[in-house]
Design a protein around this motif. Structure first.
Motif, PDB file in Angstrom:
ATOM      1  N   PRO A  82      49.551  63.157  34.875  1.00 46.21           N
ATOM      2  CA  PRO A  82      48.574  62.117  34.522  1.00 46.21           C
ATOM      3  C   PRO A  82      48.937  61.437  33.209  1.00 46.21           C
ATOM      4  CG  PRO A  82      47.471  64.161  35.131  1.00 46.21           C
ATOM      5  CD  PRO A  82      48.929  64.483  34.984  1.00 46.21           C
ATOM      6  N   ALA A  83      48.840  60.132  33.184  1.00 50.82           N
ATOM      7  CA  ALA A  83      49.030  59.384  31.940  1.00 50.82           C
ATOM      8  C   ALA A  83      47.730  59.415  31.148  1.00 50.82           C
ATOM      9  CB  ALA A  83      49.428  57.941  32.251  1.00 50.82           C
ATOM     10  N   GLU A  84      47.824  59.044  29.865  1.00 52.16           N
ATOM     11  CA  GLU A  84      46.633  59.068  29.018  1.00 52.16           C
ATOM     12  C   GLU A  84      45.519  58.204  29.596  1.00 52.16           C
ATOM     13  OE1 GLU A  84      47.596  57.986  25.059  1.00 52.16           O
ATOM     14  OE2 GLU A  84      48.669  59.842  24.620  1.00 52.16           O
ATOM     15  N   ALA A  85      45.889  57.075  30.165  1.00 54.10           N
ATOM     16  CA  ALA A  85      44.879  56.159  30.697  1.00 54.10           C
ATOM     17  C   ALA A  85      44.151  56.740  31.907  1.00 54.10           C
ATOM     18  CB  ALA A  85      45.518  54.832  31.067  1.00 54.10           C
ATOM     19  N   ASP A  86      44.746  57.783  32.546  1.00 55.08           N
ATOM     20  CA  ASP A  86      44.138  58.377  33.727  1.00 55.08           C
ATOM     21  C   ASP A  86      43.057  59.388  33.377  1.00 55.08           C
ATOM     22  OD1 ASP A  86      45.871  56.897  35.279  1.00 55.08           O
ATOM     23  OD2 ASP A  86      47.387  58.458  35.345  1.00 55.08           O
ATOM     24  N   HIS A  87      42.979  59.802  32.110  1.00 53.86           N
ATOM     25  CA  HIS A  87      41.980  60.781  31.706  1.00 53.86           C
ATOM     26  C   HIS A  87      40.630  60.113  31.500  1.00 53.86           C
ATOM     27  CE1 HIS A  87      44.901  63.999  31.298  1.00 53.86           C
ATOM     28  NE2 HIS A  87      45.649  63.231  30.529  1.00 53.86           N
ATOM     29  N   ASP A  88      39.593  60.923  31.654  1.00 56.48           N
ATOM     30  CA  ASP A  88      38.251  60.408  31.382  1.00 56.48           C
ATOM     31  C   ASP A  88      38.139  60.049  29.905  1.00 56.48           C
ATOM     32  OD1 ASP A  88      37.514  60.836  33.992  1.00 56.48           O
ATOM     33  OD2 ASP A  88      36.730  62.851  33.611  1.00 56.48           O
ATOM     34  N   PRO A  89      37.376  58.992  29.573  1.00 51.14           N
ATOM     35  CA  PRO A  89      37.188  58.646  28.162  1.00 51.14           C
ATOM     36  C   PRO A  89      36.467  59.770  27.426  1.00 51.14           C
ATOM     37  CG  PRO A  89      35.695  57.400  29.574  1.00 51.14           C
ATOM     38  CD  PRO A  89      36.662  58.091  30.481  1.00 51.14           C
TER      39      PRO A  89
ATOM     40  N   ALA B 154      46.543  43.861  16.792  1.00 54.10           N
ATOM     41  CA  ALA B 154      46.791  42.623  17.533  1.00 54.10           C
ATOM     42  C   ALA B 154      47.019  41.455  16.584  1.00 54.10           C
ATOM     43  CB  ALA B 154      45.608  42.333  18.454  1.00 54.10           C
ATOM     44  N   ALA B 155      46.315  41.471  15.458  1.00 49.54           N
ATOM     45  CA  ALA B 155      46.433  40.360  14.509  1.00 49.54           C
ATOM     46  C   ALA B 155      47.673  40.473  13.629  1.00 49.54           C
ATOM     47  CB  ALA B 155      45.187  40.304  13.626  1.00 49.54           C
ATOM     48  N   SER B 156      48.176  41.698  13.462  1.00 44.62           N
ATOM     49  CA  SER B 156      49.285  41.905  12.529  1.00 44.62           C
ATOM     50  C   SER B 156      50.622  41.450  13.084  1.00 44.62           C
ATOM     51  CB  SER B 156      49.378  43.385  12.158  1.00 44.62           C
ATOM     52  OG  SER B 156      49.835  44.152  13.262  1.00 44.62           O
ATOM     53  N   GLY B 157      50.759  41.488  14.410  1.00 47.77           N
ATOM     54  CA  GLY B 157      52.049  41.151  15.009  1.00 47.77           C
ATOM     55  C   GLY B 157      53.062  42.272  14.923  1.00 47.77           C
ATOM     56  N   ARG B 158      52.678  43.428  14.386  1.00 54.83           N
ATOM     57  CA  ARG B 158      53.574  44.564  14.283  1.00 54.83           C
ATOM     58  C   ARG B 158      53.636  45.315  15.609  1.00 54.83           C
ATOM     59  NH1 ARG B 158      50.867  47.614   9.341  1.00 54.83           N
ATOM     60  NH2 ARG B 158      49.154  47.274  10.821  1.00 54.83           N
ATOM     61  N   PRO B 159      54.686  46.110  15.818  1.00 50.49           N
ATOM     62  CA  PRO B 159      54.743  46.918  17.046  1.00 50.49           C
ATOM     63  C   PRO B 159      53.545  47.852  17.120  1.00 50.49           C
ATOM     64  CG  PRO B 159      56.880  46.890  15.957  1.00 50.49           C
ATOM     65  CD  PRO B 159      55.905  46.250  15.005  1.00 50.49           C
ATOM     66  N   VAL B 160      52.940  47.957  18.303  1.00 50.72           N
ATOM     67  CA  VAL B 160      51.768  48.792  18.490  1.00 50.72           C
ATOM     68  C   VAL B 160      52.067  49.869  19.532  1.00 50.72           C
ATOM     69  CG1 VAL B 160      50.159  46.982  17.826  1.00 50.72           C
ATOM     70  CG2 VAL B 160      50.837  47.201  20.224  1.00 50.72           C
ATOM     71  N   TYR B 161      51.175  50.841  19.612  1.00 55.49           N
ATOM     72  CA  TYR B 161      51.384  52.030  20.434  1.00 55.49           C
ATOM     73  C   TYR B 161      51.640  51.675  21.899  1.00 55.49           C
ATOM     74  CZ  TYR B 161      50.257  56.396  22.860  1.00 55.49           C
ATOM     75  OH  TYR B 161      50.290  57.494  23.680  1.00 55.49           O
ATOM     76  N   ASP B 162      50.776  50.846  22.478  1.00 54.04           N
ATOM     77  CA  ASP B 162      50.858  50.588  23.915  1.00 54.04           C
ATOM     78  C   ASP B 162      52.185  49.974  24.342  1.00 54.04           C
ATOM     79  OD1 ASP B 162      48.381  51.641  24.349  1.00 54.04           O
ATOM     80  OD2 ASP B 162      47.335  49.723  24.402  1.00 54.04           O
ATOM     81  N   SER B 163      52.828  49.233  23.446  1.00 53.05           N
ATOM     82  CA  SER B 163      54.087  48.578  23.814  1.00 53.05           C
ATOM     83  C   SER B 163      55.313  49.326  23.289  1.00 53.05           C
ATOM     84  CB  SER B 163      54.099  47.135  23.283  1.00 53.05           C
ATOM     85  OG  SER B 163      53.997  47.124  21.873  1.00 53.05           O
ATOM     86  N   THR B 164      55.109  50.454  22.608  1.00 57.95           N
ATOM     87  CA  THR B 164      56.237  51.208  22.045  1.00 57.95           C
ATOM     88  C   THR B 164      56.216  52.644  22.545  1.00 57.95           C
ATOM     89  OG1 THR B 164      54.934  51.676  20.039  1.00 57.95           O
ATOM     90  CG2 THR B 164      56.363  49.735  20.012  1.00 57.95           C
ATOM     91  N   HIS B 165      55.796  53.560  21.691  1.00 52.07           N
ATOM     92  CA  HIS B 165      55.782  54.969  22.087  1.00 52.07           C
ATOM     93  C   HIS B 165      54.829  55.210  23.255  1.00 52.07           C
ATOM     94  CE1 HIS B 165      55.125  59.456  21.025  1.00 52.07           C
ATOM     95  NE2 HIS B 165      56.214  59.306  21.743  1.00 52.07           N
TER      96      HIS B 165
END
Length: 334
Positions: A313-320, A288-299
């Motif tokens: 199911p998406a990754e977010a749908d799985h149990d932690p 978040a601090a780097s300003g570089r592309p990150v996973y959630d907004s890219t791949h």
């Protein structure tokens, strides 16, 4: 009502649900002539003719044209074949209406312009071949000159959207967004940058190799799911079944580097799993601090949209993942 009874045109119209003028029109065109004329020259219809008029009314309500109806009544086709054809037409119309609904909903949400409306209509109207080509073009561009282990990009492109024949509005909206993203040069550059920064450094290249990817997504994922099922069932990390499962998992993980599972390696794995939550938070903060592309907004965004389109199911749908519980299981092995 007797099969040989004859009815004047008004009764035939009432019984068939048509207007008198419509019954007269079908007679004049030779589609359903009257059964007979009475002494006054008025048209009379028997019950079979009225049944045919009812069929014509039904087919016309389904937008069947007169030539098709004529072929049916003349024996040139069967009612089953005619209805099957029209069911296919209605289903295509339904899919088109679903696509239009998705476009309209998306435009309303986004406050879209006329140009965007035209683009979205083209996107949802693509053939399967055009969709495949769109995704291939995306990965060809992203993977060009990307310094990662051989075969890595091909494994990434294997996760691709397959829009079902009868998609929901949510699936169509996801396809609209995905198709728009993968055609955007800025998004392609961001995905390429994320993959390069994540998998190109020497210390990270192992993560992109075929054995590691196979472990993460196939064999290791199966073993991990076995552990998660035990944890969800409330089993102790020291129970015999969990111990057997975690040993298999650690042996498979150690095999990636060709090293035996020693007590020292077991302890390092346990320590690593216990530290994962903190490391993930640290990585997220640094990203978040780097300003570089990150996973959630890219791949990650690509994969979440593909999951929605494919109905998986998406990754977010799985149990932690219970990292501390797994670490305890690893520590308890002897």
């Amino acid at each position: 009502m007797d099969d040989h009874d004859l009815y004047p045109i008004g009764d035939a119209a009432r019984r068939s649900g048509l207007s008198v003028s419509a019954v007269r029109f079908y007679a004049d065109t030779g589609l359903i002539p009257p059964t007979a004329l009475n002494e006054a020259g008025h048209r009379m219809y028997d019950i079979q003719a009225i049944a045919r008029l009812e069929l014509v009314r039904t087919l016309r309500e389904l937008d069947t044209d007169l030539d098709e109806i004529r072929r049916l009544l003349d024996g040139g086709t069967t009612l089953h074949d005619l209805l099957t054809t029209h069911l296919e037409i209605v289903e295509r119309q339904e899919r088109t209406l679903r696509a239009r609904r998705a476009v309209l909903r998306t435009l309303i949400k986004q406050g879209g312009t006329t140009a965007q409306a035209d683009l979205m209509h083209k996107l949802v109207s693509m053939t399967d071949e055009e969709r495949e080509r769109t995704i291939d073009d995306f990965w060809n561009d992203v993977g060009q000159d990307l310094d990662v282990p051989e075969g890595f990009v091909d494994r990434l492109r294997a996760m691709r959207p397959v829009l079902p024949a009868d998609p929901t509005a949510a699936q169509l909206e996801a396809w609209i967004e995905l198709a728009d993203l993968v055609s955007d040069p800025a998004f392609r550059d961001a995905v390429r940058t994320y993959l390069r920064d994540t998998y190109s450094p020497p210390e990270a290249r192992l993560l992109a190799t075929e054995p590691f990817q196979e472990f993460m997504h196939v064999s290791g994922a199966t073993l991990m799911e076995e552990l998660l099922a035990a944890q969800r069932a409330g089993q102790s990390p020291r129970s015999p079944g969990v111990q057997q499962a975690v040993i298999r998992f650690m042996e498979a993980a150690a095999g990636l580097s060709g090293t035996p599972l020693t007590p020292e390696l077991r302890d390092r794995m346990a320590d690593g799993y216990r530290q994962v939550p903190g490391l993930l938070r640290q990585i997220a903060d640094e990203d978040a601090a780097s300003g570089r592309p990150v996973y959630d907004s890219t791949h990650g965004r690509y994969l979440s949209l593909v999951a929605l389109i494919n109905g998986t199911p998406a990754e977010a749908d799985h149990d932690p993942i219970p990292y501390a519980w797994i670490a305890d299981a690893m520590r308890a092995t002897s």
